[in-house]
Design an enzyme around this catalytic site. Structure first.
Site, PDB file in Angstrom:
ATOM      1  N   LYS A  83       0.896  -1.104   0.203  1.00  0.00           N
ATOM      2  CA  LYS A  83      -0.110   0.069  -0.005  1.00  0.00           C
ATOM      3  C   LYS A  83       0.733   1.286   0.000  1.00  0.00           C
ATOM      4  O   LYS A  83       1.649   1.415   0.744  1.00  0.00           O
ATOM      5  CB  LYS A  83      -0.808  -0.024   1.222  1.00  0.00           C
TER       6      LYS A  83
HETATM    7  O1  G3P Z   1      -9.812   1.707   4.610  1.00  0.00           O
HETATM    8  C1  G3P Z   1      -9.364   2.741   5.250  1.00  0.00           C
HETATM    9  C2  G3P Z   1      -9.855   2.893   6.537  1.00  0.00           C
HETATM   10  O2  G3P Z   1      -9.200   2.045   7.455  1.00  0.00           O
HETATM   11  C3  G3P Z   1     -10.202   4.084   7.098  1.00  0.00           C
HETATM   12  O3  G3P Z   1     -11.485   4.348   7.637  1.00  0.00           O
HETATM   13  O4  G3P Z   1     -13.242   5.045   9.086  1.00  0.00           O
HETATM   14  O5  G3P Z   1     -10.840   5.763   9.531  1.00  0.00           O
HETATM   15  O6  G3P Z   1     -12.222   6.543   7.431  1.00  0.00           O
HETATM   16  P1  G3P Z   1     -11.923   5.633   8.196  1.00  0.00           P
END
Ligand code: G3P
Length: 217
Positions: A83
């Protein structure tokens, strides 16, 4: 549509993988930090459990550092996908790594133009963050749909991973917008197969069956 689990929690991965629902896993530095375990140990355990792609993120942010780290990460297991964040150095690293046959997932994508850059650089996967786009008052589902249009019009080979999925509606919209993959937190995953009417229906069947059995003793 494929489902990835967005977690570095090995027990969560085991549980949901046993249902046959997991096509891959994505992690990031925040998810690794949450587990408080050795990075390599966690990724190695996950890659043994899961046949599909397992994203492990670089923690260097300059071109040389990213490429060096990516080459190392890619040796941890055959199914590691590296990534890489969407930056100028990140694009250069993706370009280099794609020529070496190392699979990449370009992360932190918030616009169609960023997605196109990542596809042109040769990213295997691109990760638009639906929830965080919505947080900005914009439309995460529209971003996914427009990225899918670009892929269909120009024939790019990158696959869209809808990320930052926070609730069922995000997942359903990502599916309808044409995301190839949705990466879903474990806590949300079980909500996908549960419904209050299913639970209520089972409770009614249990109650009625008990009544039937006690009448026929
Ligand atoms: O896949 C990306 C994720 O882990 C981030 O999620 O909810 O922190 O925006 P969030």
């Amino acid at each position: 549509m494929k489902f990835f689990l967005d977690t570095a929690n090995v027990n969560e991965i085991k549980r949901i993988n046993d249902l046959g629902l997991v096509d891959g896993v994505t992690t990031n530095p925040s998810l690794i930090n949450k587990e408080g375990r050795d990075f390599k140990e966690v990724i190695s355990e996950i890659t043994e459990l899961i046949d599909g792609p397992v994203s492990a993120e670089v923690t260097s942010y300059d071109y040389e550092g990213m490429v060096e780290q990516a080459r190392d990460l890619s040796k941890w297991a055959n199914n590691v996908v590296v990534k890489i964040p969407m930056t100028e150095d990140g694009l250069k690293a993706i370009h280099t790594l794609s020529k070496e046959g190392i699979k990449t997932n370009c992360t932190l994508i918030f616009s169609v133009s960023q997605g196109i850059m990542a596809m042109k650089a040769g990213a295997t996967f691109i990760s638009p963050f639906m929830g965080r786009v919505d947080d900005m008052g914009e439309d995460g589902a529209r971003l996914i749909a427009e990225l899918r249009d670009v892929i269909d019009i120009y024939g790019y080979e990158s696959e869209i991973i809808a990320a930052s999925i926070r609730h069922i509606n995000h997942l359903e919209k990502a599916a309808l917008a044409g995301a190839h993959i949705a990466t879903i937190p474990g806590s949300l995953f079980e909500k996908l197969w549960t419904h209050p009417l299913t639970t209520a229906g089972i409770e009614a069947f249990v109650k009625d069956w008990d009544a039937f059995e006690s009448r026929n003793k």
